[in-house]
Design a protein around this motif. Structure first.
Motif, PDB file in Angstrom:
ATOM      1  N   LEU A  73       0.872  -1.170   0.000  1.00  0.00           N
ATOM      2  CA  LEU A  73       0.000   0.000   0.000  1.00  0.00           C
ATOM      3  C   LEU A  73       0.908   1.218   0.000  1.00  0.00           C
ATOM      4  O   LEU A  73       1.525   1.549   1.008  1.00  0.00           O
ATOM      5  N   ALA A  91      -8.871  -1.886   1.081  1.00  0.00           N
ATOM      6  CA  ALA A  91      -8.232  -1.062   2.102  1.00  0.00           C
ATOM      7  C   ALA A  91      -8.862   0.324   2.068  1.00  0.00           C
ATOM      8  O   ALA A  91      -8.945   0.945   1.011  1.00  0.00           O
ATOM      9  N   VAL A 117      -8.291   3.980   3.437  1.00  0.00           N
ATOM     10  CA  VAL A 117      -7.198   4.770   3.985  1.00  0.00           C
ATOM     11  C   VAL A 117      -7.711   6.171   4.308  1.00  0.00           C
ATOM     12  O   VAL A 117      -8.239   6.866   3.443  1.00  0.00           O
ATOM     13  N   VAL A 125      -5.689   2.885   8.505  1.00  0.00           N
ATOM     14  CA  VAL A 125      -6.060   1.980   7.423  1.00  0.00           C
ATOM     15  C   VAL A 125      -6.886   0.849   8.007  1.00  0.00           C
ATOM     16  O   VAL A 125      -6.537   0.279   9.043  1.00  0.00           O
ATOM     17  N   GLN A 157      -7.280  -3.431  11.401  1.00  0.00           N
ATOM     18  CA  GLN A 157      -6.932  -2.040  11.152  1.00  0.00           C
ATOM     19  C   GLN A 157      -5.587  -1.713  11.776  1.00  0.00           C
ATOM     20  O   GLN A 157      -5.114  -2.423  12.646  1.00  0.00           O
TER      21      GLN A 157
END
Length: 86
Positions: A34, A52, A54, A59, A71
């Motif tokens: 990521l 995901a 964000v 996250v 998370q």
């Protein structure tokens, strides 16, 4: 909502414009990339697609069913992170 006009009511729901959504494929040993971060989700998720969400450094990872996997808070000083399971 109708009784709380100071909150904007249903016609003016707040919008979040700084969050991003990413569809990622977990590599076989359980890691996703990521941005510049490598995040370990666990071997059980190897090969799976995850979503995901964000929001700044926060996250959350979700299965395609929508179930929360876990998370974490990304540390910009570190490249590697391990997910805290839900």
């Amino acid at each position: 909502w109708e009784s709380a006009p100071a909150h904007g009511g249903p016609a003016q729901l707040p919008l979040q414009t700084d969050a991003t959504v990413h569809r990622l494929t977990v590599i076989p040993h359980g890691t996703v990339t990521l941005g510049r971060h490598l995040i370990r989700l666990g071997a059980a998720y190897g090969g799976a697609q995850v979503t995901a969400l964000v929001n700044g450094p926060q996250v959350s990872f979700h299965a395609l069913s929508g179930d929360l996997i876990g998370q974490l808070t990304l540390n910009p000083a570190k490249r590697y992170a391990t997910l805290c399971a839900a």
